[in-house]
Design a protein around this motif. Structure first.
Motif, PDB file in Angstrom:
ATOM      1  N   VAL A  36       0.836  -1.205   0.000  1.00  0.00           N
ATOM      2  CA  VAL A  36       0.000   0.000   0.000  1.00  0.00           C
ATOM      3  C   VAL A  36       0.871   1.255   0.000  1.00  0.00           C
ATOM      4  CG1 VAL A  36      -1.704   1.319   1.320  1.00  0.00           C
ATOM      5  CG2 VAL A  36      -1.939  -1.159   1.114  1.00  0.00           C
ATOM      6  N   GLY A  37       2.013   1.195   0.692  1.00  0.00           N
ATOM      7  CA  GLY A  37       2.917   2.343   0.740  1.00  0.00           C
ATOM      8  C   GLY A  37       3.453   2.698  -0.637  1.00  0.00           C
ATOM      9  N   PHE A  38       3.900   1.703  -1.384  1.00  0.00           N
ATOM     10  CA  PHE A  38       4.382   1.942  -2.741  1.00  0.00           C
ATOM     11  C   PHE A  38       3.266   2.506  -3.623  1.00  0.00           C
ATOM     12  CE2 PHE A  38       8.270  -0.578  -2.060  1.00  0.00           C
ATOM     13  CZ  PHE A  38       9.151   0.131  -2.861  1.00  0.00           C
ATOM     14  N   LEU A  39       2.074   1.949  -3.475  1.00  0.00           N
ATOM     15  CA  LEU A  39       0.935   2.411  -4.275  1.00  0.00           C
ATOM     16  C   LEU A  39       0.604   3.863  -3.968  1.00  0.00           C
ATOM     17  CD1 LEU A  39      -1.219   1.602  -6.335  1.00  0.00           C
ATOM     18  CD2 LEU A  39      -2.664   0.853  -4.433  1.00  0.00           C
ATOM     19  N   PHE A  40       0.664   4.245  -2.700  1.00  0.00           N
ATOM     20  CA  PHE A  40       0.380   5.625  -2.301  1.00  0.00           C
ATOM     21  C   PHE A  40       1.386   6.594  -2.918  1.00  0.00           C
ATOM     22  CE2 PHE A  40       1.351   9.151   0.613  1.00  0.00           C
ATOM     23  CZ  PHE A  40       0.120   9.802   0.605  1.00  0.00           C
ATOM     24  N   ILE A  41       2.665   6.242  -2.876  1.00  0.00           N
ATOM     25  CA  ILE A  41       3.713   7.111  -3.444  1.00  0.00           C
ATOM     26  C   ILE A  41       3.518   7.275  -4.942  1.00  0.00           C
ATOM     27  CG2 ILE A  41       6.198   7.315  -3.891  1.00  0.00           C
ATOM     28  CD1 ILE A  41       6.581   5.813  -1.190  1.00  0.00           C
ATOM     29  N   ILE A  42       3.145   6.196  -5.623  1.00  0.00           N
ATOM     30  CA  ILE A  42       2.893   6.257  -7.070  1.00  0.00           C
ATOM     31  C   ILE A  42       1.745   7.206  -7.381  1.00  0.00           C
ATOM     32  CG2 ILE A  42       2.014   4.929  -9.035  1.00  0.00           C
ATOM     33  CD1 ILE A  42       3.640   2.541  -7.956  1.00  0.00           C
ATOM     34  N   LEU A  43       0.655   7.081  -6.645  1.00  0.00           N
ATOM     35  CA  LEU A  43      -0.523   7.926  -6.879  1.00  0.00           C
ATOM     36  C   LEU A  43      -0.215   9.390  -6.572  1.00  0.00           C
ATOM     37  CD1 LEU A  43      -3.329   5.640  -5.385  1.00  0.00           C
ATOM     38  CD2 LEU A  43      -2.847   6.073  -7.801  1.00  0.00           C
ATOM     39  N   LEU A  44       0.534   9.632  -5.510  1.00  0.00           N
ATOM     40  CA  LEU A  44       0.928  11.004  -5.166  1.00  0.00           C
ATOM     41  C   LEU A  44       1.821  11.588  -6.262  1.00  0.00           C
ATOM     42  CD1 LEU A  44       1.004  13.360  -3.138  1.00  0.00           C
ATOM     43  CD2 LEU A  44       2.977  12.237  -2.051  1.00  0.00           C
ATOM     44  N   GLY A  45       2.791  10.791  -6.723  1.00  0.00           N
ATOM     45  CA  GLY A  45       3.676  11.234  -7.796  1.00  0.00           C
ATOM     46  C   GLY A  45       2.926  11.524  -9.072  1.00  0.00           C
ATOM     47  N   ALA A  46       1.953  10.683  -9.399  1.00  0.00           N
ATOM     48  CA  ALA A  46       1.146  10.879 -10.609  1.00  0.00           C
ATOM     49  C   ALA A  46       0.344  12.174 -10.522  1.00  0.00           C
ATOM     50  CB  ALA A  46       0.207   9.695 -10.813  1.00  0.00           C
ATOM     51  N   ALA A  47      -0.210  12.456  -9.355  1.00  0.00           N
ATOM     52  CA  ALA A  47      -0.999  13.678  -9.173  1.00  0.00           C
ATOM     53  C   ALA A  47      -0.130  14.919  -9.370  1.00  0.00           C
ATOM     54  CB  ALA A  47      -1.624  13.683  -7.778  1.00  0.00           C
ATOM     55  N   ILE A  48       1.081  14.885  -8.838  1.00  0.00           N
ATOM     56  CA  ILE A  48       1.991  16.033  -8.977  1.00  0.00           C
ATOM     57  C   ILE A  48       2.438  16.201 -10.425  1.00  0.00           C
ATOM     58  CG2 ILE A  48       4.234  16.980  -8.302  1.00  0.00           C
ATOM     59  CD1 ILE A  48       3.880  15.518  -5.605  1.00  0.00           C
TER      60      ILE A  48
END
Length: 455
Positions: free
Chosen positions: A19-31
Motif C-alpha cells: 500500500v505504501g508503494f501504491l500511495f507514493i505512485i498515486l501522489l507522484g502521478a498527481a503532482i
C-alpha cells in the motif's frame, strides 16, 4: 487518528509495503499531472502521468513521454525524487527521516524495514539502514561527479552537474530514465555516447553496483577478500560475473556484423556497446544501440537475462540471480543423486529451494498471462514485441523494441501493473492478498501424505 493507527497495526508488513508503494505512485502521478510539471505549462494526461510515476517508483525506465522534452525542471526533480524513493525503498527513506528527527524506531517499523530490505535477521536492522543510506549517498555522489566531468564541457557547469547527478541516481537505482531527448532525439537514451568510454563504463559500474544488493556491497567492504565473504555474497558475485560474461560474448558475437547495431562501429564502439548493453540488462533500462534493430537470437538472450535480473536487496528487478542459481544447483545435484543441495561448502535450506521454485513459477505465470493479454489488447505489436515489453516491465528493466508510447490505454495499464508487481515483488503482493483470508489456524493442520507419480 488513533483508530487509523490501530487499524494499520493489524496489517502485515507486506500489506503496508504494498500500500505504501501504491500511495507514493498515486501522489507522484498527481503532482506530475499538474501544469507546473510539464515544459509546456499544460496539464499532462493522467494516464501518462500515472505511467511515468509508476515507472519511476518501480525504477523501470519505460516511458510514454520523453523525459527531457516533455517535463519541466520541476517535473524532472519530481521524477528523480520518485526514482530515489523507489530505489532505496520508502521504508528506508522513512527511517532516514526518523533518524534525522531523533525518533526511536519501534519493533513494527523494524519488521517493515526487514521486509523492505529482504533481510533474514532482524538484529542490527537500523544500523544496516544507516550504512545503506550513507553508502548510496557516497556511490551516487562519486558517480555524479565522474559523469559531470564529461557533461560539463557539453552543458556548462550547472547543466553538466544536473545531467551528471540525474544519470548517476538513475543508473545506480537501475531506473534507466535519461535526459538525452533534447540532445539526440526523443527516446534516444545514451545512443549518442556509445563510443564515450568514460560515460559508458561509469554508468555500467553504477548499474552493476546497484544490482549487486546492499548487503553484498557492505560485506565486500568489510571482508575485502572473496574467501571471507558469506555464502550469499559469493553466490551473488559469481552468478553476476558469469551472466555479464555470457551476455557480453553473445551480444558481441551475434551483433558484430549487424549494420544496424554494432556492424558500422569501430572495435572500441563494439566492445563498449556490448559491455554497456549487457550491464543494462541487469534491469537498468538504458541503451546504446537501437534494440528494435537487433537480431532475434539477441532479443531472446536479452529476454532471458531480463528475467534473471539483479540480486536480492538491490535496486534491480527480475526473479534475482540467487533464485536462478538455487534452481540450477537443485537440478544439478538432483541429477547427480545428491540428497543435499550445496554451494561453497554450505548446504541450501529446503525453505530457500521452495521459495525459489515459487518465485520462478509465479514469474512465468505472470509473464504468460501478461503477454497474452497485451497481444490481444494491442494487436499493433508483434508477439516478440509483446514478449519483450512484458518481460521488460515485469523485470523492471525499462527497455523496449515495440515502443511504449505506441501502447493504447489498456496496454499502458497492463504494463503499469506488471511494473508494480515486479518492483514490490509478486510473492510479496500475493502474500499480502492471501494473508487477508487465510486463517492462521490452518497453518497448524498436518494432513496425511499422498503419493504422486512425477515425470
Amino acid at each position: 487518528m488513533h483508530k487509523n493507527i490501530r487499524f494499520l497495526e493489524k496489517w502485515s508488513s507486506v500489506q503496508i509495503i504494498t500500500v505504501g508503494f501504491l500511495f507514493i505512485i498515486l501522489l507522484g502521478a498527481a503532482i506530475l499531472s499538474l501544469p507546473i510539471s510539464s515544459r509546456s505549462g499544460q496539464w499532462t494526461n493522467l494516464v501518462d502521468s500515472l505511467f511515468t510515476a509508476t515507472s519511476a517508483v518501480c525504477v523501470t525506465g519505460l516511458v510514454v513521454l520523453d523525459t527531457a522534452t516533455h517535463w519541466s525542471l520541476f517535473g524532472k526533480v519530481v521524477i528523480i525524487s520518485l526514482i530515489q524513493i523507489g530505489g532505496l525503498g520508502f521504508m528506508t527513506i522513512a527511517t532516514m527521516i526518523s533518524l534525522i528527527r531523533g525518533k526511536k524506531i519501534n519493533l513494527k517499523e523494524r519488521l517493515l524495514i526487514q521486509e523492505s530490505l529482504n533481510q533474514i535477521d532482524l538484529s542490527g536492522i537500523v544500523s544496516l539502514t544507516r550504512k545503506i543510506i550513507l553508502m548510496v549517498f557516497i556511490i551516487e555522489s562519486v558517480g555524479g561527479i565522474l559523469l559531470s566531468i564529461s557533461f560539463i564541457p557539453k552543458f556548462g557547469l550547472i547543466g553538466g552537474l544536473a545531467y551528471g547527478f540525474f544519470h548517476s541516481i538513475s543508473a545506480f537505482c537501475n531506473a534507466g530514465f535519461d535526459l538525452m531527448g533534447s540532445i539526440s532525439g526523443e527516446f534516444s537514451s545514451l545512443t549518442s555516447f556509445y563510443d564515450n568510454s568514460f560515460i559508458m563504463i561509469t554508468v555500467s559500474l553504477l548499474i552493476i553496483l546497484g544490482g549487486l544488493g546492499y548487503p553484498v556491497i557492505l560485506d565486500v567492504l568489510k571482508n575485502k577478500r572473496f574467501s571471507k565473504l558469506n555464502v550469499h555474497s559469493k553466490l551473488v558475485i559469481t552468478s553476476t560475473v558469469l551472466l555479464l560474461l555470457v551476455g557480453f560474448v553473445f551480444i558481441f558475437g551475434l551483433e558484430y556484423n549487424n549494420p544496424d547495431t554494432l556492424g558500422n562501429m569501430d572495435m572500441k564502439g563494439k566492445v563498449l556497446s556490448s559491455i554497456f548493453q549487457t550491464s543494462t540488462l541487469r534491469t537498468a533500462g538504458f541503451n546504446s544501440i537501437d534494440l528494435a534493430l537487433t537480431k532475434e537470437p539477441t532479443i531472446l538472450l536479452m529476454i532471458i537475462l531480463m528475467l534473471i535480473g539483479a540480486s536480492p536487496a538491490s535496486t534491480g528487478g527480475g526473479i534475482k540471480t540467487t533464485t536462478v542459481a538455487v534452481l540450477f544447483l537443485t537440478v544439478k545435484d538432483f541429477l547427480c543423486g545428491k540428497d543435499e543441495i550445496h554451494i561453497f561448502e554450505r548446504s541450501i535450506s529446503f525453505d530457500s529451494i521452495k521459495k525459489a521454485i515459487v518465485i520462478f513459477f509465479i514469474a512465468i505465470f505472470i509473464f504468460i498471462v501478461g503477454t497474452l493479454v497485451l497481444s490481444i489488447t494491442n494487436p499493433q505489436f508483434s508477439l516478440i514485441e509483446c514478449v519483450f515489453e512484458v518481460m521488460s516491465a515485469y523485470a523492471t528493466v525499462g527497455l523496449s523494441i515495440g515502443g511504449s508510447p505506441n501502447l493504447n490505454t489498456i496496454g499502458k495499464f497492463i504494463i503499469m501493473i506488471l511494473m508494480f508487481l515486479g518492483r514490490v515483488g509478486s510473492l510479496t503482493i500475493f502474500t499480502a492478498i492471501l494473508s487477508i483470508n487465510i486463517a492462521k489456524k490452518d497453518k497448524n493442520i498436518r494432513r496425511p501424505k499422498g503419493k504422486i507419480i512425477i515425470g
